[in-house]
Design a protein around this motif. Structure first.
Motif, PDB file in Angstrom:
ATOM      1  N   GLU A  60      39.790  50.107  48.338  1.00 54.29           N
ATOM      2  CA  GLU A  60      38.540  49.361  48.139  1.00 54.29           C
ATOM      3  C   GLU A  60      38.828  47.978  47.554  1.00 54.29           C
ATOM      4  O   GLU A  60      38.194  46.998  47.932  1.00 54.29           O
ATOM      5  N   PHE A  61      39.771  47.904  46.625  1.00 52.95           N
ATOM      6  CA  PHE A  61      40.132  46.604  46.050  1.00 52.95           C
ATOM      7  C   PHE A  61      40.754  45.706  47.117  1.00 52.95           C
ATOM      8  O   PHE A  61      40.374  44.540  47.269  1.00 52.95           O
ATOM      9  N   LEU A  62      41.709  46.256  47.843  1.00 55.74           N
ATOM     10  CA  LEU A  62      42.417  45.450  48.859  1.00 55.74           C
ATOM     11  C   LEU A  62      41.458  44.985  49.950  1.00 55.74           C
ATOM     12  O   LEU A  62      41.553  43.854  50.424  1.00 55.74           O
ATOM     13  N   ALA A  63      40.509  45.851  50.322  1.00 54.38           N
ATOM     14  CA  ALA A  63      39.523  45.470  51.346  1.00 54.38           C
ATOM     15  C   ALA A  63      38.652  44.320  50.841  1.00 54.38           C
ATOM     16  O   ALA A  63      38.364  43.371  51.578  1.00 54.38           O
ATOM     17  N   GLY A  64      38.260  44.382  49.576  1.00 48.56           N
ATOM     18  CA  GLY A  64      37.434  43.321  49.002  1.00 48.56           C
ATOM     19  C   GLY A  64      38.182  41.999  48.952  1.00 48.56           C
ATOM     20  O   GLY A  64      37.652  40.938  49.287  1.00 48.56           O
ATOM     21  N   LEU A  65      39.442  42.079  48.570  1.00 50.99           N
ATOM     22  CA  LEU A  65      40.293  40.881  48.491  1.00 50.99           C
ATOM     23  C   LEU A  65      40.392  40.225  49.864  1.00 50.99           C
ATOM     24  O   LEU A  65      40.267  39.003  50.008  1.00 50.99           O
ATOM     25  N   GLU A  66      40.579  41.066  50.862  1.00 50.38           N
ATOM     26  CA  GLU A  66      40.733  40.603  52.245  1.00 50.38           C
ATOM     27  C   GLU A  66      39.429  39.968  52.759  1.00 50.38           C
ATOM     28  O   GLU A  66      39.427  38.850  53.292  1.00 50.38           O
ATOM     29  N   THR A  67      38.323  40.661  52.575  1.00 51.84           N
ATOM     30  CA  THR A  67      37.053  40.170  53.126  1.00 51.84           C
ATOM     31  C   THR A  67      36.594  38.902  52.417  1.00 51.84           C
ATOM     32  O   THR A  67      36.021  38.001  53.026  1.00 51.84           O
ATOM     33  N   LEU A  68      36.860  38.823  51.128  1.00 48.36           N
ATOM     34  CA  LEU A  68      36.447  37.633  50.375  1.00 48.36           C
ATOM     35  C   LEU A  68      37.293  36.413  50.722  1.00 48.36           C
ATOM     36  O   LEU A  68      36.894  35.282  50.457  1.00 48.36           O
ATOM     37  N   ILE A  70      39.910  35.348  49.282  1.00 50.56           N
ATOM     38  CA  ILE A  70      40.197  34.603  48.056  1.00 50.56           C
ATOM     39  C   ILE A  70      41.393  33.683  48.297  1.00 50.56           C
ATOM     40  O   ILE A  70      42.411  34.117  48.837  1.00 50.56           O
ATOM     41  N   ASP A  71      41.254  32.425  47.915  1.00 47.78           N
ATOM     42  CA  ASP A  71      42.289  31.434  48.231  1.00 47.78           C
ATOM     43  C   ASP A  71      43.631  31.822  47.627  1.00 47.78           C
ATOM     44  O   ASP A  71      43.706  32.247  46.479  1.00 47.78           O
ATOM     45  N   ALA A  72      44.674  31.621  48.425  1.00 49.27           N
ATOM     46  CA  ALA A  72      46.033  31.905  47.970  1.00 49.27           C
ATOM     47  C   ALA A  72      46.618  30.715  47.219  1.00 49.27           C
ATOM     48  O   ALA A  72      47.442  30.876  46.335  1.00 49.27           O
ATOM     49  N   ASP A  73      46.187  29.520  47.566  1.00 48.68           N
ATOM     50  CA  ASP A  73      46.916  28.335  47.110  1.00 48.68           C
ATOM     51  C   ASP A  73      46.140  27.434  46.167  1.00 48.68           C
ATOM     52  O   ASP A  73      46.637  26.400  45.750  1.00 48.68           O
ATOM     53  N   ARG A  74      44.897  27.808  45.845  1.00 50.79           N
ATOM     54  CA  ARG A  74      44.151  26.984  44.891  1.00 50.79           C
ATOM     55  C   ARG A  74      43.075  27.826  44.216  1.00 50.79           C
ATOM     56  O   ARG A  74      42.682  28.876  44.714  1.00 50.79           O
ATOM     57  N   VAL A  75      42.638  27.370  43.062  1.00 50.88           N
ATOM     58  CA  VAL A  75      41.563  28.067  42.363  1.00 50.88           C
ATOM     59  C   VAL A  75      40.329  28.059  43.272  1.00 50.88           C
ATOM     60  O   VAL A  75      39.919  26.997  43.737  1.00 50.88           O
ATOM     61  N   PRO A  76      39.781  29.217  43.563  1.00 54.72           N
ATOM     62  CA  PRO A  76      38.668  29.270  44.521  1.00 54.72           C
ATOM     63  C   PRO A  76      37.404  28.564  44.019  1.00 54.72           C
ATOM     64  O   PRO A  76      37.163  28.456  42.818  1.00 54.72           O
ATOM     65  N   ASP A  77      36.634  28.109  45.004  1.00 55.82           N
ATOM     66  CA  ASP A  77      35.319  27.532  44.745  1.00 55.82           C
ATOM     67  C   ASP A  77      34.327  28.702  44.682  1.00 55.82           C
ATOM     68  O   ASP A  77      34.155  29.435  45.656  1.00 55.82           O
ATOM     69  N   PHE A  78      33.710  28.884  43.516  1.00 50.93           N
ATOM     70  CA  PHE A  78      32.846  30.062  43.327  1.00 50.93           C
ATOM     71  C   PHE A  78      31.712  30.090  44.352  1.00 50.93           C
ATOM     72  O   PHE A  78      31.314  31.153  44.813  1.00 50.93           O
ATOM     73  N   ALA A  79      31.178  28.905  44.685  1.00 59.17           N
ATOM     74  CA  ALA A  79      30.024  28.853  45.596  1.00 59.17           C
ATOM     75  C   ALA A  79      30.372  29.433  46.968  1.00 59.17           C
ATOM     76  O   ALA A  79      29.564  30.104  47.595  1.00 59.17           O
ATOM     77  N   ARG A  80      31.606  29.205  47.391  1.00 56.39           N
ATOM     78  CA  ARG A  80      32.001  29.746  48.692  1.00 56.39           C
ATOM     79  C   ARG A  80      32.113  31.273  48.635  1.00 56.39           C
ATOM     80  O   ARG A  80      31.622  31.982  49.509  1.00 56.39           O
ATOM     81  N   LEU A  81      32.723  31.799  47.594  1.00 51.18           N
ATOM     82  CA  LEU A  81      32.835  33.257  47.467  1.00 51.18           C
ATOM     83  C   LEU A  81      31.452  33.902  47.372  1.00 51.18           C
ATOM     84  O   LEU A  81      31.241  35.008  47.870  1.00 51.18           O
ATOM     85  N   ASN A  82      30.527  33.194  46.756  1.00 46.31           N
ATOM     86  CA  ASN A  82      29.193  33.770  46.561  1.00 46.31           C
ATOM     87  C   ASN A  82      28.457  34.024  47.868  1.00 46.31           C
ATOM     88  O   ASN A  82      27.623  34.928  47.937  1.00 46.31           O
ATOM     89  N   LEU A  83      28.755  33.250  48.897  1.00 45.16           N
ATOM     90  CA  LEU A  83      28.105  33.488  50.196  1.00 45.16           C
ATOM     91  C   LEU A  83      28.482  34.881  50.704  1.00 45.16           C
ATOM     92  O   LEU A  83      27.626  35.658  51.139  1.00 45.16           O
ATOM     93  N   LEU A 138      38.395  36.589  38.139  1.00 49.34           N
ATOM     94  CA  LEU A 138      38.070  36.487  39.569  1.00 49.34           C
ATOM     95  C   LEU A 138      38.955  37.412  40.408  1.00 49.34           C
ATOM     96  O   LEU A 138      38.468  38.312  41.098  1.00 49.34           O
ATOM     97  N   PHE A 139      40.245  37.222  40.329  1.00 51.30           N
ATOM     98  CA  PHE A 139      41.154  38.063  41.123  1.00 51.30           C
ATOM     99  C   PHE A 139      41.039  39.529  40.686  1.00 51.30           C
ATOM    100  O   PHE A 139      41.045  40.442  41.505  1.00 51.30           O
ATOM    101  N   GLY A 140      40.921  39.764  39.397  1.00 52.05           N
ATOM    102  CA  GLY A 140      40.890  41.134  38.878  1.00 52.05           C
ATOM    103  C   GLY A 140      39.580  41.855  39.142  1.00 52.05           C
ATOM    104  O   GLY A 140      39.573  43.020  39.524  1.00 52.05           O
ATOM    105  N   HIS A 141      38.469  41.167  38.903  1.00 51.79           N
ATOM    106  CA  HIS A 141      37.172  41.869  38.927  1.00 51.79           C
ATOM    107  C   HIS A 141      36.383  41.727  40.216  1.00 51.79           C
ATOM    108  O   HIS A 141      35.620  42.630  40.565  1.00 51.79           O
ATOM    109  N   VAL A 142      36.486  40.582  40.877  1.00 50.52           N
ATOM    110  CA  VAL A 142      35.509  40.301  41.944  1.00 50.52           C
ATOM    111  C   VAL A 142      35.721  41.112  43.236  1.00 50.52           C
ATOM    112  O   VAL A 142      34.736  41.521  43.847  1.00 50.52           O
TER     113      VAL A 142
END
Ligand code: PHE
Ligand code: CO
Length: 295
Positions: A60-68, A70-83, A138-142
């Protein structure tokens, strides 16, 4: 979440200098404050953790990471993840300066908003920092907020938080957060897997929690957990193991008022104690357990 007396750590003060936040502690994510070094540090942390997680983090964690994505190379923009998050489970992340008061935290969770510390640890703190930063939060909880059952559990936890506060039972409820949301393990057909954010965001604890002989691994038991102290300064002595997120949700759905009354009359167990009626999956060797239980 945080139940320790509320003092603002130095790094939080430094990172937030010149910024203001709303009454509910949120602020617009100050994207312009991330330096090239911050993005580099994020990339290093992300790469290290992604190498640890296959075969260790739950599906479930890995699936969430994949679908979201989450940027590998920079701190993610929260607004984009929120969509993506909003479409999946109706959760949102909101930027905060750091640790926030319990009642504010609960109020956000109860409304399906997860507070994420906006700033990132520094390059010399890759392995350990005392307070949560954007990598942990973010990486841990989202990723798990993409899972409908876990998403409902965390909202219910927020709703339960206000009640626990009114009943003077916050330390009891905080232990449940600690041993599930932060340091939980889950039993799967493939073996034990990690779902706790404090583990999946830590390279060394990802390994230790599953592979070390030292800690206990014990089947989930709600009252047992709420009556068990924990360590905040080092690896856990005991990890509690759920069979499914549905089990977690169902076990925590009933009204806790009577549980709080019963537990307040009892002496708490030490973090490393093994009890006669525990479902022991692994009895820890106790190696390296110096020190006392904090909370
Ligand atoms: N059912 C709990 C109560 O009545 C609330 C709760 C739900 C707490 C889920 C934690 C997790 O207090
Ligand atoms: Co956390």
């Amino acid at each position: 979440m945080e139940t320790t007396p509320f003092t603002v750590p130095d790094i939080t003060v430094r990172k937030n200098a010149g910024l203001t936040h709303e009454h509910d502690y949120t602020l617009a994510q100050p994207l312009q404050r991330y330096s090239a070094e911050d993005h580099q540090t994020w990339a290093t942390l992300y790469r290290r953790q992604c190498a640890m997680l296959p075969g260790r983090a739950c599906d479930e964690f890995l699936a969430g990471l994949e679908t979201l994505q989450i940027d590998a190379d920079r701190v993610p923009d929260f607004a984009r993840l929120n969509l993506t998050l909003a479409a999946a489970t109706g959760w949102q992340i909101v930027a905060v300066p750091g640790l926030i008061p319990d009642e504010v935290f609960f109020e956000h969770l109860a409304h399906r908003r997860f507070p994420v510390t906006w700033w990132l640890r520094e390059a010399h703190q890759l392995d350990y920092l005392q307070e949560p930063d954007v990598f942990h939060d973010l990486f841990g909880h989202v990723p798990l907020l993409m899972n409908p059952v876990f998403a409902d559990y965390l909202q219910a936890y927020g709703q339960g938080g206000m009640k626990a506060k009114d009943l003077g039972a916050l330390p009891l409820l905080a232990r449940l957060y600690w041993y599930t949301v932060e340091f939980g393990l889950i039993n799967t057909a493939q073996g034990l897997r990690i779902y706790g954010a404090g583990i999946v965001s830590s390279k060394s604890e990802s390994e230790y929690s599953l592979e070390s002989d030292s800690p206990n691994r014990i089947g989930f038991d709600l009252l047992r957990i709420m009556n068990t102290r924990y360590r905040i300064d080092t690896f856990q002595k005991t990890y509690f193991v759920i069979d499914s997120f549905q089990q977690l949700f169902d076990a925590t759905a009933p009204d806790f008022t009577a549980h709080y009354q019963a537990l307040k009359a009892r002496q708490a167990h030490g973090a490393g104690d093994v009890l006669a009626d525990d479902l022991v999956l692994h009895r820890g060797s106790g190696a390296g357990w110096a020190g006392t239980d904090d909370i």
